[in-house]
Design a protein around this motif. Structure first.
Motif, PDB file in Angstrom:
ATOM      1  N   MET A 290       0.299  -0.925  -0.068  1.00  0.00           N
ATOM      2  CA  MET A 290       0.236   0.234   0.232  1.00  0.00           C
ATOM      3  C   MET A 290       0.597   1.184   0.503  1.00  0.00           C
ATOM      4  O   MET A 290       2.141   1.625   0.522  1.00  0.00           O
ATOM      5  N   ILE A 291       0.259   2.467  -0.840  1.00  0.00           N
ATOM      6  CA  ILE A 291       0.546   3.343  -0.233  1.00  0.00           C
ATOM      7  C   ILE A 291      -0.212   4.459   0.154  1.00  0.00           C
ATOM      8  O   ILE A 291      -1.142   4.528   0.227  1.00  0.00           O
ATOM      9  N   GLN A 292       0.428   5.997   0.125  1.00  0.00           N
ATOM     10  CA  GLN A 292      -0.468   6.980   0.683  1.00  0.00           C
ATOM     11  C   GLN A 292      -0.283   7.973   0.387  1.00  0.00           C
ATOM     12  O   GLN A 292       0.787   8.370   0.017  1.00  0.00           O
ATOM     13  N   GLY A 293      -1.066   8.299  -1.008  1.00  0.00           N
ATOM     14  CA  GLY A 293      -0.717   9.236  -1.980  1.00  0.00           C
ATOM     15  C   GLY A 293      -1.629  10.775  -1.985  1.00  0.00           C
ATOM     16  O   GLY A 293      -2.337  10.842  -1.419  1.00  0.00           O
ATOM     17  N   GLY A 294      -1.051  11.255  -2.936  1.00  0.00           N
ATOM     18  CA  GLY A 294      -2.463  12.571  -2.862  1.00  0.00           C
ATOM     19  C   GLY A 294      -3.485  12.475  -4.330  1.00  0.00           C
ATOM     20  O   GLY A 294      -3.801  11.601  -5.243  1.00  0.00           O
ATOM     21  N   THR A 295      -4.491  13.209  -4.593  1.00  0.00           N
ATOM     22  CA  THR A 295      -5.261  12.588  -4.999  1.00  0.00           C
ATOM     23  C   THR A 295      -4.557  13.617  -7.148  1.00  0.00           C
ATOM     24  O   THR A 295      -4.749  11.814  -8.049  1.00  0.00           O
ATOM     25  N   TRP A 296      -3.555  13.919  -6.966  1.00  0.00           N
ATOM     26  CA  TRP A 296      -3.266  13.476  -8.445  1.00  0.00           C
ATOM     27  C   TRP A 296      -2.184  12.499  -9.130  1.00  0.00           C
ATOM     28  O   TRP A 296      -2.330  11.633 -10.009  1.00  0.00           O
ATOM     29  N   ASP A 297      -2.324  11.604  -7.456  1.00  0.00           N
ATOM     30  CA  ASP A 297      -1.792   9.922  -8.499  1.00  0.00           C
ATOM     31  C   ASP A 297      -3.024   8.820  -8.418  1.00  0.00           C
ATOM     32  O   ASP A 297      -2.256   7.882  -8.873  1.00  0.00           O
ATOM     33  N   ALA A 298      -3.701   9.153  -8.968  1.00  0.00           N
ATOM     34  CA  ALA A 298      -5.094   8.689  -8.672  1.00  0.00           C
ATOM     35  C   ALA A 298      -5.241   7.936  -9.952  1.00  0.00           C
ATOM     36  O   ALA A 298      -5.330   6.633 -10.399  1.00  0.00           O
ATOM     37  N   ALA A 299      -5.227   8.852 -11.177  1.00  0.00           N
ATOM     38  CA  ALA A 299      -4.658   8.583 -12.703  1.00  0.00           C
ATOM     39  C   ALA A 299      -3.651   7.624 -12.917  1.00  0.00           C
ATOM     40  O   ALA A 299      -4.097   6.213 -14.005  1.00  0.00           O
ATOM     41  N   THR A 300      -2.701   7.019 -12.490  1.00  0.00           N
ATOM     42  CA  THR A 300      -1.550   7.032 -12.513  1.00  0.00           C
ATOM     43  C   THR A 300      -1.241   5.807 -12.422  1.00  0.00           C
ATOM     44  O   THR A 300      -1.062   4.426 -12.652  1.00  0.00           O
ATOM     45  N   VAL A 301      -1.515   5.669 -10.794  1.00  0.00           N
ATOM     46  CA  VAL A 301      -1.711   4.580  -9.595  1.00  0.00           C
ATOM     47  C   VAL A 301      -2.361   3.251 -10.114  1.00  0.00           C
ATOM     48  O   VAL A 301      -2.028   1.898 -10.324  1.00  0.00           O
ATOM     49  N   THR A 302      -3.750   3.630 -10.497  1.00  0.00           N
ATOM     50  CA  THR A 302      -4.611   3.031 -11.039  1.00  0.00           C
ATOM     51  C   THR A 302      -4.654   2.209 -11.933  1.00  0.00           C
ATOM     52  O   THR A 302      -5.057   1.083 -12.722  1.00  0.00           O
ATOM     53  N   GLN A 303      -3.302   2.775 -12.400  1.00  0.00           N
ATOM     54  CA  GLN A 303      -3.368   2.346 -13.963  1.00  0.00           C
ATOM     55  C   GLN A 303      -2.337   1.431 -14.709  1.00  0.00           C
ATOM     56  O   GLN A 303      -1.894   0.643 -16.115  1.00  0.00           O
ATOM     57  N   ILE A 304      -1.462   0.882 -13.244  1.00  0.00           N
ATOM     58  CA  ILE A 304       0.064   0.092 -13.578  1.00  0.00           C
ATOM     59  C   ILE A 304      -0.112  -1.237 -14.438  1.00  0.00           C
ATOM     60  O   ILE A 304      -1.614  -1.898 -13.424  1.00  0.00           O
ATOM     61  N   PRO A 305       0.094  -1.355 -15.294  1.00  0.00           N
ATOM     62  CA  PRO A 305      -0.255  -2.859 -16.526  1.00  0.00           C
ATOM     63  C   PRO A 305       0.132  -4.033 -14.672  1.00  0.00           C
ATOM     64  O   PRO A 305       1.006  -4.190 -14.314  1.00  0.00           O
TER      65      PRO A 305
END
Length: 444
Positions: A290-305
């Motif tokens: 798990m990581i704790q990140g910002g709203t700006w991370d959402a699109a990138t972290v949820t699209q990891i292949p």
């Protein structure tokens, strides 16, 4: 953390007097060009959706959008202030309000707001954050940011846990609550022993339960802040804006940070500076669950292949959930040659229609709730669940990052002290020193 990068980039602007910025102008046919700048390429692309409608409604005015990487953005901006060629309007982050308004580089907008009957009540987030010490309004909100927990769904299942257990984690500084249980369970040493099992080796960890929550950042937005704020602690103390000290010497602050630092000592999270790659890369490689990140991370972290990632709210503590929220807004350059046309564009960007059109195209969180919901719905269709951020807003679980005077001096002074604490060079006695230093910097 995004705010820390912005402040660090702004610190370098004193060297930028020789650079030139784009300026607004008037063509031979009388067309006025309004230049608008952002550091976010996604926002640049998204707000392009607002330009055709604006230009149709304002014949004779065209908008030119420019995007620069954050490390160059404020250097170019300050060079433009010096030369009188800054963009007519630009995206800014609240930590820099004090510097720009105090130097007279941005316009107070109250007269323009009154003359155009512009309604600031349309915004759910950010208006108060953009009032300077003179009581005047200097910014029209664009978007806001908060924190969330991003988790590798496969690793949660392998640990015998459920997504619901992650989404409902509780925390307290005494025993860590169910958050501690989840992180311990998700941690695995190199022999396959989990952090809650006998024989776990904290010195040889293959998968950490959570990425580092240690941070040198003065407000801890995506690290320690969502924990200590559940105890009633606020970065500005009793002051919602322009605090004269930061209460790092609060006993509950020390207790929280002792817990956070202890996670690394127990082998449940990496040590400060142990990984040099981003949290997104850590979760993608499987080195953290798990990581704790910002709203700006959402699109990138949820699209990891091949790595399904879920989004969970931050922890619920003794006084519920709470997190600091940073606000971005539009400022108008005090030296613009076209204040009326620039205001027309800035106020257009602050409408439901524009923020909806831009938000649907982007991954930031608009400051108008109707536009925010449209963004959430659009992202849900792409498999990105932003509902935890809406939940935080709807439940009153956000408090605004307080604007401060001398913000860069705060960063430069406080950051090394945080780093010394999380590396073990200093202990909790450093917190009183940090509070005293903040008072020296912030007190009038």
């Amino acid at each position: 953390m995004r705010t820390q990068r912005i402040m660090a980039a702004a610190a370098a602007t004193a060297l930028a007097a020789g650079l030139a910025a784009c300026s607004s102008g008037e063509s031979d046919d009388g067309t006025v060009t309004v230049n608008w700048w952002t550091w976010d390429e996604r926002q640049a692309a998204s707000y392009e959706a607002c330009v055709p409608g604006f230009e149709d409604a304002h014949p004779g005015v065209r908008v030119e959008i420019s995007q620069y990487a954050v490390d160059d953005y404020f250097t170019k901006l300050t060079a433009g202030f010096v030369a009188g060629t800054a963009p007519d309007a630009f995206q800014n982050s609240v930590p820099l309000l004090g510097a720009y308004a105090g130097q007279g580089q941005i316009m107070a907008l109250d007269d323009l707001i009154a003359e155009s009957d512009y309604d600031l009540s349309v915004f759910d987030v950010g208006v108060d954050s953009w009032r300077y010490t003179d009581g005047k309004q200097y910014g029209i909100p664009l978007d806001w940011a908060g924190a969330a927990v991003y988790f590798n769904q496969a690793k949660v299942e392998e640990a015998g846990l459920t997504a619901e257990q992650v989404r409902t984690m509780t925390w307290n500084p005494e025993d860590g609550g169910t958050f501690d249980d989840v992180v311990s369970r998700l941690t695995v040493d190199e022999n396959g022993v989990r952090g809650d099992e006998p024989g776990f080796d904290p010195d040889n960890v293959a998968v950490y339960g959570i990425g580092s929550l240690a941070s040198g950042d003065f407000n801890g937005q995506t690290s320690w802040n969502p924990f200590v704020s559940t105890l009633g602690w606020r970065l500005g103390g009793d002051a919602a804006a322009w605090p004269e000290r930061l209460p790092y010497d609060d006993p509950e602050f020390a207790q929280t940070l002792d817990y956070v630092r202890g996670l690394a000592d127990r082998g449940l999270m990496p040590g400060f500076g142990q990984f040099t790659v981003s949290g997104i890369e850590q979760i993608g490689s499987g080195s953290v669950a798990m990581i704790q990140g910002g709203t700006w991370d959402a699109a990138t972290v949820t699209q990891i292949p091949d790595v399904p990632v879920g989004i969970a709210p931050t922890v619920e503590g003794p006084e519920g959930r709470m997190m600091i929220s940073n606000s971005n807004a539009n400022n108008i350059f005090a030296g613009t040659a076209h204040p009326d046309e620039t205001w027309d564009w800035v106020s257009w960007m602050g409408t439901v229609d524009c923020q909806t059109a831009a938000g649907v195209e982007g991954t930031f969180l608009p400051s108008i709730s109707e536009a925010l919901q449209a963004t959430v719905d659009a992202q849900a269709e792409q498999g990105i669940d932003l509902s935890s951020f809406v939940q935080a807003l709807d439940n009153g679980e956000l408090y605004p990052a307080p604007p401060t005077v001398n913000g860069q001096e705060v960063v430069d002074t406080i950051q090394p002290m945080f780093e010394a604490y999380f590396t073990g060079e200093r202990d909790e006695d450093v917190f009183a020193e940090m509070a005293a230093a903040s008072e020296d910097i912030l007190a009038p």
